[in-house]
Design a protein around this motif. Structure first.
Motif, mmCIF file in Angstrom:
data_model
loop_
_atom_site.group_PDB
_atom_site.id
_atom_site.type_symbol
_atom_site.label_atom_id
_atom_site.label_comp_id
_atom_site.label_asym_id
_atom_site.label_seq_id
_atom_site.Cartn_x
_atom_site.Cartn_y
_atom_site.Cartn_z
ATOM 1 N N TYR A 95 32.825 -30.521 -81.671
ATOM 2 C CA TYR A 95 32.732 -30.745 -80.230
ATOM 3 C C TYR A 95 32.538 -32.236 -79.959
ATOM 4 N N LEU A 96 32.672 -32.601 -78.693
ATOM 5 C CA LEU A 96 32.485 -33.980 -78.251
ATOM 6 C C LEU A 96 31.405 -34.007 -77.184
ATOM 7 N N ILE A 97 30.448 -34.918 -77.340
ATOM 8 C CA ILE A 97 29.360 -34.980 -76.368
ATOM 9 C C ILE A 97 29.025 -36.431 -76.029
ATOM 10 N N PHE A 98 28.738 -36.657 -74.741
ATOM 11 C CA PHE A 98 28.229 -37.935 -74.249
ATOM 12 C C PHE A 98 26.796 -37.706 -73.769
ATOM 13 N N LYS A 99 25.874 -38.521 -74.288
ATOM 14 C CA LYS A 99 24.472 -38.401 -73.872
ATOM 15 C C LYS A 99 24.028 -39.681 -73.180
ATOM 16 N N GLU A 100 22.763 -39.738 -72.843
ATOM 17 C CA GLU A 100 22.191 -40.855 -72.080
ATOM 18 C C GLU A 100 22.859 -40.985 -70.713
ATOM 19 N N VAL A 101 22.959 -39.866 -70.005
ATOM 20 C CA VAL A 101 23.487 -39.832 -68.642
ATOM 21 C C VAL A 101 22.305 -39.650 -67.692
ATOM 22 N N TYR A 102 22.150 -40.595 -66.766
ATOM 23 C CA TYR A 102 21.026 -40.608 -65.844
ATOM 24 C C TYR A 102 21.537 -40.595 -64.403
ATOM 25 N N PRO A 103 20.661 -40.307 -63.429
ATOM 26 C CA PRO A 103 21.095 -40.397 -62.028
ATOM 27 C C PRO A 103 21.545 -41.790 -61.633
ATOM 28 N N PHE A 104 20.988 -42.823 -62.291
ATOM 29 C CA PHE A 104 21.352 -44.193 -61.936
ATOM 30 C C PHE A 104 22.455 -44.747 -62.840
ATOM 31 N N SER A 105 23.081 -43.895 -63.649
ATOM 32 C CA SER A 105 24.264 -44.319 -64.395
ATOM 33 C C SER A 105 25.422 -44.563 -63.420
ATOM 34 N N ASP A 106 26.463 -45.195 -63.909
ATOM 35 C CA ASP A 106 27.653 -45.414 -63.082
ATOM 36 C C ASP A 106 28.387 -44.084 -62.953
ATOM 37 N N LEU A 107 28.091 -43.360 -61.884
ATOM 38 C CA LEU A 107 28.619 -42.003 -61.723
ATOM 39 C C LEU A 107 30.119 -42.007 -61.454
ATOM 40 N N LYS A 108 30.612 -43.029 -60.785
ATOM 41 C CA LYS A 108 32.064 -43.121 -60.566
ATOM 42 C C LYS A 108 32.792 -43.297 -61.893
ATOM 43 N N LEU A 109 32.186 -44.076 -62.792
ATOM 44 C CA LEU A 109 32.787 -44.256 -64.106
ATOM 45 C C LEU A 109 32.742 -42.946 -64.898
ATOM 46 N N LEU A 110 31.670 -42.174 -64.734
ATOM 47 C CA LEU A 110 31.599 -40.872 -65.399
ATOM 48 C C LEU A 110 32.702 -39.950 -64.885
ATOM 49 N N GLU A 111 32.996 -40.020 -63.600
ATOM 50 C CA GLU A 111 34.094 -39.215 -63.046
ATOM 51 C C GLU A 111 35.440 -39.667 -63.615
ATOM 52 N N LYS A 112 35.626 -40.980 -63.751
ATOM 53 C CA LYS A 112 36.863 -41.486 -64.339
ATOM 54 C C LYS A 112 37.006 -41.036 -65.795
ATOM 55 N N LEU A 113 35.880 -41.070 -66.518
ATOM 56 C CA LEU A 113 35.899 -40.612 -67.901
ATOM 57 C C LEU A 113 36.307 -39.145 -67.969
ATOM 58 N N ALA A 114 35.737 -38.327 -67.075
ATOM 59 C CA ALA A 114 36.086 -36.905 -67.040
ATOM 60 C C ALA A 114 37.571 -36.713 -66.760
ATOM 61 N N ASP A 115 38.114 -37.515 -65.851
ATOM 62 C CA ASP A 115 39.547 -37.410 -65.528
ATOM 63 C C ASP A 115 40.411 -37.758 -66.736
ATOM 64 N N LYS A 116 40.054 -38.840 -67.438
ATOM 65 C CA LYS A 116 40.861 -39.278 -68.584
ATOM 66 C C LYS A 116 40.821 -38.244 -69.708
ATOM 67 N N LEU A 117 39.645 -37.707 -69.980
ATOM 68 C CA LEU A 117 39.546 -36.700 -71.033
ATOM 69 C C LEU A 117 40.265 -35.417 -70.637
ATOM 70 N N TYR A 118 40.185 -35.059 -69.363
ATOM 71 C CA TYR A 118 40.881 -33.861 -68.882
ATOM 72 C C TYR A 118 42.385 -34.029 -69.020
ATOM 73 N N ASP A 119 42.892 -35.205 -68.625
ATOM 74 C CA ASP A 119 44.328 -35.469 -68.735
ATOM 75 C C ASP A 119 44.788 -35.484 -70.193
ATOM 76 N N ALA A 120 43.882 -35.892 -71.092
ATOM 77 C CA ALA A 120 44.231 -35.929 -72.518
ATOM 78 C C ALA A 120 44.051 -34.567 -73.192
ATOM 79 N N GLY A 121 43.523 -33.592 -72.454
ATOM 80 C CA GLY A 121 43.313 -32.271 -73.026
ATOM 81 C C GLY A 121 42.149 -32.208 -73.996
ATOM 82 N N ILE A 122 41.131 -33.056 -73.764
ATOM 83 C CA ILE A 122 39.968 -33.107 -74.658
ATOM 84 C C ILE A 122 38.754 -32.519 -73.938
ATOM 85 N N PRO A 123 38.313 -31.328 -74.299
ATOM 86 C CA PRO A 123 37.077 -30.804 -73.703
ATOM 87 C C PRO A 123 35.870 -31.581 -74.220
#
Length: 518
Positions: free
Chosen positions: A221-249
């Motif tokens: 599996y693939l996991i990203f940790k150290e995610v906080y409320p004050f993290s760059d949430l827009k960047l987290l959304e972009k990361l989710a989009d890129k991984l989704y487009d690449a077919g990587i859960p």
């Protein structure tokens, strides 16, 4: 076959009639394996430092409950309480001198795995094994699809002769020694070399799987940790989009929030997590940061963790497990009050251990992932273009970063890698609080029996918010009246002053003109 089924049904009916519930009939089948882990020392400052911890995490990834102790502290009759026992000998200069252990091992009927030097005679006899010693050399270890050269070893035993099933190989740098990495028969097993950070760490998992009689194949599996409320949430959304487009859960292990959950910042955090969930992302709750254990309260921790799970569930987010450093599972208070809501976990390597109520026995999980970084796998040579399934469930782990360039490089690395990642939601996971029950089974997420909506519309959360409650002001009305009176007086005064100024100006002009006429 029909007779067996009919007999089982008859037994169930009889047991029900005499008051024994079905849940207790096969309770022993659901109990995790309980293994005893013995070691002579932690070998701090040597190359073998950390191998006891990695063994604990490996055993956890197979769902094993572990009790640990040293050889010196072993008490007579202890082996009889366990079906599986592991002994790690890290200190070359010391041998096992505990006579109680030596004598108990001679009559032990369970399975015993020995690692390192000072091999008990019972193991040598059982495996019909002869060993020798490599004093100071570079060796090559091969296991399944992996190999690694130029591993520096000191005082390493190697197998010259043995009877049983062989695993992998160890070859000296000059090629004059070639022996199995490990050997196993029906009850006993032996591995001469095990350290953290090289291929022996991964090779051990192959021996353990067979020795523990594990039949289920692991997934990665693939996991990203150290995610906080004050993290760059827009960047987290972009990361989710890129991984989704690449077919990587993927998964995110998010830090919990215990206060101010009504603030817009918290709502934006929740909206981002819901969006991640809609892009093939699974959410895990990360253990909170422990700053001090001096004033810890178990019930407070339990209430806080439960409330955060409920906040997520009420927002339509389905957390599927907990992420924590491994020592949390060896702490009675953390395990009981912080981890008991989850039957699935990922246990990260220890960094800053702050025990609260340390115990020698671990908290087992039905599903637990072995955390490793991609660099760890990439240092090995491999035979296949695609990574074959590892023996245990494992997770390639990254810390989430607010640097977009770094995250883009990670996505590109994952795209170019030889790993096929599994979707965590297709495993079986259960999270429960008093108010909510979250279940993941074969890709279906349910919350209190209802399907979780993975396509809920994203909401933009505004920043307007009264962060402090406006206090009632004493004499506010009186002060307002006074202010109005002062304003009227000032305006009237200005008007009078202006009127007098105009009159004075006219008188001055008239006087000036009269003087010129004279």
């Amino acid at each position: 076959m029909y007779v067996k089924i009919k007999l089982k049904v008859t037994v169930m009916i009889l047991l029900l009639l005499i008051g024994i519930p079905f849940s207790n009939i096969y309770a022993s089948e659901q109990e995790p394996i309980h293994a005893l882990l013995l070691y002579d020392g932690l070998a701090k400052g040597s190359s073998r430092e950390g191998n006891v911890e990695t063994m604990q995490r490996l055993l956890a990834s197979y769902g094993i409950k572990v009790t640990q102790s040293t050889f010196d502290n072993y008490k007579k009759g202890g082996l009889a309480e366990y079906n599986k026992v592991i002994g790690i000998q890290n200190l070359d200069e010391l041998s096992i001198t505990n006579e109680d252990f030596i004598n108990d091992l001679k009559i032990y009927k369970g399975d015993y795995l020995h690692i390192g030097t000072s091999i008990p005679s019972a193991v040598q006899v059982e495996l019909n094994m002869v060993t020798n010693m490599l004093r100071d050399q570079f060796v090559k270890i091969s296991m399944d699809q992996f190999s690694e050269s130029r591993i520096h070893v000191k005082n390493m035993s190697y197998i010259v002769q043995a009877e049983g099933t062989f695993y992998g190989s160890i070859m000296s740098g000059n090629g004059d020694v070639r022996s199995p990495y490990g050997v196993r028969n029906d009850h006993f097993a032996y591995v001469p070399y095990y350290e953290q950070g090289n291929l022996s760490e991964l090779a051990m998992s192959y021996v353990l799987k067979d020795w523990l009689d594990i039949t289920r194949q692991g997934q990665t599996y693939l996991i990203f940790k150290e995610v906080y409320p004050f993290s760059d949430l827009k960047l987290l959304e972009k990361l989710a989009d890129k991984l989704y487009d690449a077919g990587i859960p993927f998964m995110v292990s998010v830090r919990p929030v215990f206060m101010n959950v009504d603030y817009p910042a918290m709502h934006r955090y929740l909206e981002t997590l819901k969006y991640v969930q809609s892009r093939s992302g699974s959410v895990l709750v990360n253990a909170p940061v422990v700053s001090s254990t001096a004033s810890q309260d178990g019930l407070t921790l339990q209430t806080q963790m439960e409330s955060f799970v409920d906040v997520l569930a009420d927002y339509g987010i389905a957390p599927l497990g907990i992420g924590a450093e491994m020592y949390w599972s060896y702490d009675q208070q953390y395990a009981e009050y912080g981890m008991n809501f989850f039957d699935s976990s990922i246990l990260f390597p220890n960094k800053d251990m702050r025990y609260w109520s340390r115990t020698d026995s671990s908290q087992p999980f039905a599903s637990s992932l072995y955390s490793m970084q991609l660099d760890f796998l990439q240092q090995f040579d491999h035979n296949d273009t695609i990574l074959q399934d590892l023996p245990m469930d494992s997770a390639i782990t990254y810390d989430f970063s607010d640097n977009e360039v770094d995250m883009s490089k990670i996505v590109q690395t994952l795209n170019d890698s030889w790993i096929t990642f599994a979707d965590y939601r297709y495993g079986q996971h259960t999270v429960h609080t008093q108010a909510n029950r979250i279940v993941s089974d074969n890709g279906l997420l349910t919350l209190n029996g209802q399907d979780v909506d993975l396509n809920d519309a994203y909401k933009n959360i505004g920043s307007e918010y009264a962060y402090t409650v406006e206090q009632e002001k004493s004499f506010a009305k009186l002060f307002n009246i006074q202010n109005n009176v002062f304003i009227v007086l000032i305006v009237v005064t200005l008007l009078i002053f202006g009127f007098l100024f105009i009159i004075g100006y006219r008188l001055y002009i008239r006087k000036y003109l009269n003087q010129r006429r004279k």
